[in-house]
Design a protein around this motif. Structure first.
Motif, PDB file in Angstrom:
ATOM      1  N   ASP A   1       0.781  -1.234   0.000  1.00 38.01           N
ATOM      2  CA  ASP A   1       0.000   0.000   0.000  1.00 38.01           C
ATOM      3  C   ASP A   1       0.816   1.289   0.000  1.00 38.01           C
ATOM      4  O   ASP A   1       0.262   2.369   0.207  1.00 38.01           O
ATOM      5  CB  ASP A   1      -0.938   0.013   1.214  1.00 38.01           C
ATOM      6  CG  ASP A   1      -0.214  -0.316   2.511  1.00 38.01           C
ATOM      7  OD1 ASP A   1       1.027  -0.329   2.511  1.00 38.01           O
ATOM      8  OD2 ASP A   1      -0.896  -0.575   3.530  1.00 38.01           O
ATOM      9  N   ALA A   2       2.124   1.212  -0.216  1.00 35.05           N
ATOM     10  CA  ALA A   2       2.955   2.417  -0.232  1.00 35.05           C
ATOM     11  C   ALA A   2       3.209   2.859  -1.670  1.00 35.05           C
ATOM     12  O   ALA A   2       3.375   2.034  -2.568  1.00 35.05           O
ATOM     13  CB  ALA A   2       4.280   2.170   0.478  1.00 35.05           C
ATOM     14  N   VAL A   3       3.258   4.180  -1.869  1.00 38.12           N
ATOM     15  CA  VAL A   3       3.472   4.768  -3.193  1.00 38.12           C
ATOM     16  C   VAL A   3       4.821   5.478  -3.207  1.00 38.12           C
ATOM     17  O   VAL A   3       5.096   6.322  -2.337  1.00 38.12           O
ATOM     18  CB  VAL A   3       2.357   5.767  -3.545  1.00 38.12           C
ATOM     19  CG1 VAL A   3       2.613   6.417  -4.901  1.00 38.12           C
ATOM     20  CG2 VAL A   3       0.998   5.082  -3.529  1.00 38.12           C
TER      21      VAL A   3
ATOM     22  N   ASP B   1      -3.517 -12.072  -1.033  1.00 36.25           N
ATOM     23  CA  ASP B   1      -2.123 -12.342  -0.676  1.00 36.25           C
ATOM     24  C   ASP B   1      -1.230 -12.333  -1.916  1.00 36.25           C
ATOM     25  O   ASP B   1      -1.665 -12.709  -3.015  1.00 36.25           O
ATOM     26  CB  ASP B   1      -1.989 -13.693   0.024  1.00 36.25           C
ATOM     27  CG  ASP B   1      -2.629 -13.716   1.395  1.00 36.25           C
ATOM     28  OD1 ASP B   1      -3.074 -12.651   1.860  1.00 36.25           O
ATOM     29  OD2 ASP B   1      -2.696 -14.805   2.000  1.00 36.25           O
ATOM     30  N   LEU B   2       0.021 -11.928  -1.729  1.00 35.31           N
ATOM     31  CA  LEU B   2       1.008 -11.937  -2.804  1.00 35.31           C
ATOM     32  C   LEU B   2       1.700 -13.298  -2.850  1.00 35.31           C
ATOM     33  O   LEU B   2       2.231 -13.763  -1.837  1.00 35.31           O
ATOM     34  CB  LEU B   2       2.048 -10.839  -2.569  1.00 35.31           C
ATOM     35  CG  LEU B   2       3.199 -10.763  -3.565  1.00 35.31           C
ATOM     36  CD1 LEU B   2       2.697 -10.381  -4.960  1.00 35.31           C
ATOM     37  CD2 LEU B   2       4.257  -9.764  -3.082  1.00 35.31           C
TER      38      LEU B   2
ATOM     39  N   ASP C   1      -2.524  -8.573   7.336  1.00 35.23           N
ATOM     40  CA  ASP C   1      -1.560  -8.163   8.352  1.00 35.23           C
ATOM     41  C   ASP C   1      -0.779  -6.939   7.898  1.00 35.23           C
ATOM     42  O   ASP C   1      -0.497  -6.029   8.686  1.00 35.23           O
ATOM     43  CB  ASP C   1      -0.594  -9.303   8.675  1.00 35.23           C
ATOM     44  CG  ASP C   1      -1.252 -10.403   9.480  1.00 35.23           C
ATOM     45  OD1 ASP C   1      -2.339 -10.159  10.042  1.00 35.23           O
ATOM     46  OD2 ASP C   1      -0.697 -11.518   9.539  1.00 35.23           O
ATOM     47  N   ALA C   2      -0.407  -6.906   6.625  1.00 37.13           N
ATOM     48  CA  ALA C   2       0.350  -5.767   6.097  1.00 37.13           C
ATOM     49  C   ALA C   2      -0.479  -4.492   6.127  1.00 37.13           C
ATOM     50  O   ALA C   2       0.024  -3.406   6.421  1.00 37.13           O
ATOM     51  CB  ALA C   2       0.815  -6.066   4.672  1.00 37.13           C
TER      52      ALA C   2
ATOM     53  N   VAL D   1      -2.918  -3.815   8.249  1.00 36.52           N
ATOM     54  CA  VAL D   1      -3.073  -3.398   9.640  1.00 36.52           C
ATOM     55  C   VAL D   1      -1.813  -2.698  10.138  1.00 36.52           C
ATOM     56  O   VAL D   1      -1.881  -1.685  10.848  1.00 36.52           O
ATOM     57  CB  VAL D   1      -3.413  -4.606  10.528  1.00 36.52           C
ATOM     58  CG1 VAL D   1      -3.370  -4.221  11.996  1.00 36.52           C
ATOM     59  CG2 VAL D   1      -4.794  -5.149  10.168  1.00 36.52           C
ATOM     60  N   LYS D   2      -0.655  -3.207   9.745  1.00 31.46           N
ATOM     61  CA  LYS D   2       0.610  -2.622  10.203  1.00 31.46           C
ATOM     62  C   LYS D   2       0.910  -1.296   9.508  1.00 31.46           C
ATOM     63  O   LYS D   2       1.554  -0.416  10.092  1.00 31.46           O
ATOM     64  CB  LYS D   2       1.751  -3.611   9.973  1.00 31.46           C
ATOM     65  CG  LYS D   2       1.655  -4.847  10.846  1.00 31.46           C
ATOM     66  CD  LYS D   2       2.757  -5.838  10.510  1.00 31.46           C
ATOM     67  CE  LYS D   2       2.630  -7.102  11.353  1.00 31.46           C
ATOM     68  NZ  LYS D   2       3.636  -8.117  10.997  1.00 31.46           N
ATOM     69  N   ALA D   3       0.502  -1.140   8.245  1.00 36.14           N
ATOM     70  CA  ALA D   3       0.687   0.111   7.498  1.00 36.14           C
ATOM     71  C   ALA D   3       2.086   0.678   7.703  1.00 36.14           C
ATOM     72  O   ALA D   3       2.268   1.748   8.278  1.00 36.14           O
ATOM     73  CB  ALA D   3      -0.366   1.129   7.898  1.00 36.14           C
ATOM     74  N   ALA D   4       3.084  -0.037   7.213  1.00 33.78           N
ATOM     75  CA  ALA D   4       4.479   0.308   7.475  1.00 33.78           C
ATOM     76  C   ALA D   4       4.866   1.703   6.982  1.00 33.78           C
ATOM     77  O   ALA D   4       5.794   2.310   7.501  1.00 33.78           O
ATOM     78  CB  ALA D   4       5.391  -0.738   6.836  1.00 33.78           C
ATOM     79  N   TRP D   5       4.161   2.239   6.003  1.00 37.14           N
ATOM     80  CA  TRP D   5       4.512   3.549   5.448  1.00 37.14           C
ATOM     81  C   TRP D   5       3.909   4.701   6.239  1.00 37.14           C
ATOM     82  O   TRP D   5       4.276   5.864   6.057  1.00 37.14           O
ATOM     83  CB  TRP D   5       4.020   3.661   4.006  1.00 37.14           C
ATOM     84  CG  TRP D   5       2.516   3.618   3.899  1.00 37.14           C
ATOM     85  CD1 TRP D   5       1.736   2.498   3.798  1.00 37.14           C
ATOM     86  CD2 TRP D   5       1.612   4.719   3.926  1.00 37.14           C
ATOM     87  NE1 TRP D   5       0.400   2.831   3.764  1.00 37.14           N
ATOM     88  CE2 TRP D   5       0.300   4.192   3.838  1.00 37.14           C
ATOM     89  CE3 TRP D   5       1.769   6.101   4.011  1.00 37.14           C
ATOM     90  CZ2 TRP D   5      -0.833   5.003   3.839  1.00 37.14           C
ATOM     91  CZ3 TRP D   5       0.634   6.897   4.015  1.00 37.14           C
ATOM     92  CH2 TRP D   5      -0.646   6.353   3.924  1.00 37.14           C
ATOM     93  N   TYR D   6       2.973   4.399   7.141  1.00 39.62           N
ATOM     94  CA  TYR D   6       2.101   5.417   7.729  1.00 39.62           C
ATOM     95  C   TYR D   6       2.550   5.798   9.136  1.00 39.62           C
ATOM     96  O   TYR D   6       2.822   4.937   9.973  1.00 39.62           O
ATOM     97  CB  TYR D   6       0.670   4.891   7.761  1.00 39.62           C
ATOM     98  CG  TYR D   6      -0.348   5.860   8.294  1.00 39.62           C
ATOM     99  CD1 TYR D   6      -0.739   6.955   7.547  1.00 39.62           C
ATOM    100  CD2 TYR D   6      -0.917   5.669   9.546  1.00 39.62           C
ATOM    101  CE1 TYR D   6      -1.692   7.845   8.035  1.00 39.62           C
ATOM    102  CE2 TYR D   6      -1.863   6.554  10.038  1.00 39.62           C
ATOM    103  CZ  TYR D   6      -2.245   7.637   9.281  1.00 39.62           C
ATOM    104  OH  TYR D   6      -3.181   8.519   9.766  1.00 39.62           O
ATOM    105  N   ASP D   7       2.626   7.087   9.425  1.00 36.52           N
ATOM    106  CA  ASP D   7       2.977   7.601  10.743  1.00 36.52           C
ATOM    107  C   ASP D   7       1.720   8.185  11.381  1.00 36.52           C
ATOM    108  O   ASP D   7       1.270   9.265  10.998  1.00 36.52           O
ATOM    109  CB  ASP D   7       4.046   8.687  10.612  1.00 36.52           C
ATOM    110  CG  ASP D   7       4.512   9.206  11.968  1.00 36.52           C
ATOM    111  OD1 ASP D   7       3.874   8.877  12.986  1.00 36.52           O
ATOM    112  OD2 ASP D   7       5.519   9.926  12.005  1.00 36.52           O
ATOM    113  N   PRO D   8       1.094   7.494  12.341  1.00 39.12           N
ATOM    114  CA  PRO D   8      -0.157   7.984  12.904  1.00 39.12           C
ATOM    115  C   PRO D   8      -0.023   9.310  13.640  1.00 39.12           C
ATOM    116  O   PRO D   8      -0.974  10.079  13.726  1.00 39.12           O
ATOM    117  CB  PRO D   8      -0.583   6.857  13.863  1.00 39.12           C
ATOM    118  CG  PRO D   8       0.667   6.100  14.150  1.00 39.12           C
ATOM    119  CD  PRO D   8       1.514   6.218  12.926  1.00 39.12           C
TER     120      PRO D   8
END
Length: 251
Positions: A100-102, A214-215, A233-234, A236-243
């Motif tokens: 989900d990251a651009v 799934d990939l 899971d990916a 939910v974790k949203a690795a690119w996102y800073d809340p």
């Protein structure tokens, strides 16, 4: 996926089938979209008017179970990339980090989020999905230079500020095209366009997207089952996102 037309005064030039909900600068497009999705219905586009971020969310009404309906994320990601590419300086690339990251020319520009009703079972058709997007429009004064070194913004990459509204308008049109493509040619066409923007880690690897989103990655010469990277899971974790900054991470 379906849309419902409503007549409202709009400040974005959206195609027929969309309803605009504009929020003030401190609003949260994704959270608001999830809160009103059940009542507002498909085609509702929530937009936050901010100078430093392009932030919006759109309500979808899927016609298949949640397990497979989440694949709407990939149609949305394709629409985001196509909208950016239509307005970016020439010979620049828009790519993805799973799922989900651009990225724009390698720098983190932003990403997407996907929401659904908490009480919806995997085998039930959800009443709604919300696809939200946040992109950096301009450099943020409160972000230290070292933190922002690996991130980019539309303005720093040669976009004009007027292009931010045009990107949302273009996204709306590309999203409709993506779902038309899905209906006419199947999800495989959506998966192909999405996977083309993912980096390949090994030559010859074959990638597909499973029915549950799934990939799957099969390595050349491997006789075993393909490797699987889960979607839920990916997300939910949203690795690119800073809340805390409510936007892309910088670093």
């Amino acid at each position: 996926m379906t849309s419902r037309l409503k007549d409202v005064e709009q400040t974005l030039d959206l195609p027929p089938g969309y309803t605009l909900v504009a929020l003030r600068e401190l609003g949260d497009a994704f959270a608001h979209g999830c809160a009103i999705a059940a009542e507002a219905g498909a085609g509702t586009l929530v937009w936050v008017r901010r100078y430093d971020l392009v932030e919006f969310a759109v309500v979808l009404e899927p016609d298949e179970p949640l397990e497979s309906a989440r694949r709407g994320l990939f149609a949305g990601m394709n629409a985001v990339a196509d909208a950016i590419a239509a307005h970016c300086p020439p010979e620049r690339e828009v790519n993805f980090d799973w799922p989900d990251a651009v990225r724009f020319d390698g720098g983190l520009l932003g990403g997407a989020r996907l929401g659904w009703p908490e009480d919806c079972a995997e085998d039930e058709v959800p009443a709604w999905l919300v696809f939200g997007v946040i992109l950096r429009a301009a450099d943020m004064a409160h972000v230290e230079e070292l933190q922002a070194a690996s991130g980019v913004s539309l303005l720093s990459e040669g976009f004009e500020m007027i292009d931010t509204d045009a990107i949302i308008e273009s996204f709306a049109r590309h999203l409709m095209t993506a779902f038309d493509q899905w209906n006419e040619r199947g999800f495989e066409a959506i998966a192909r366009d999405y996977l083309a923007r993912l980096p390949k880690h090994k030559a010859g690897e074959r990638r597909t997207i499973d029915r549950n989103g799934d990939l799957l990655v099969a390595l050349p010469g491997s006789g075993g089952p393909p490797g699987r990277t889960g979607l839920v899971d990916a997300l939910v974790k949203a690795a690119w996102y800073d809340p805390q900054a409510r936007g892309p991470k910088f670093g």
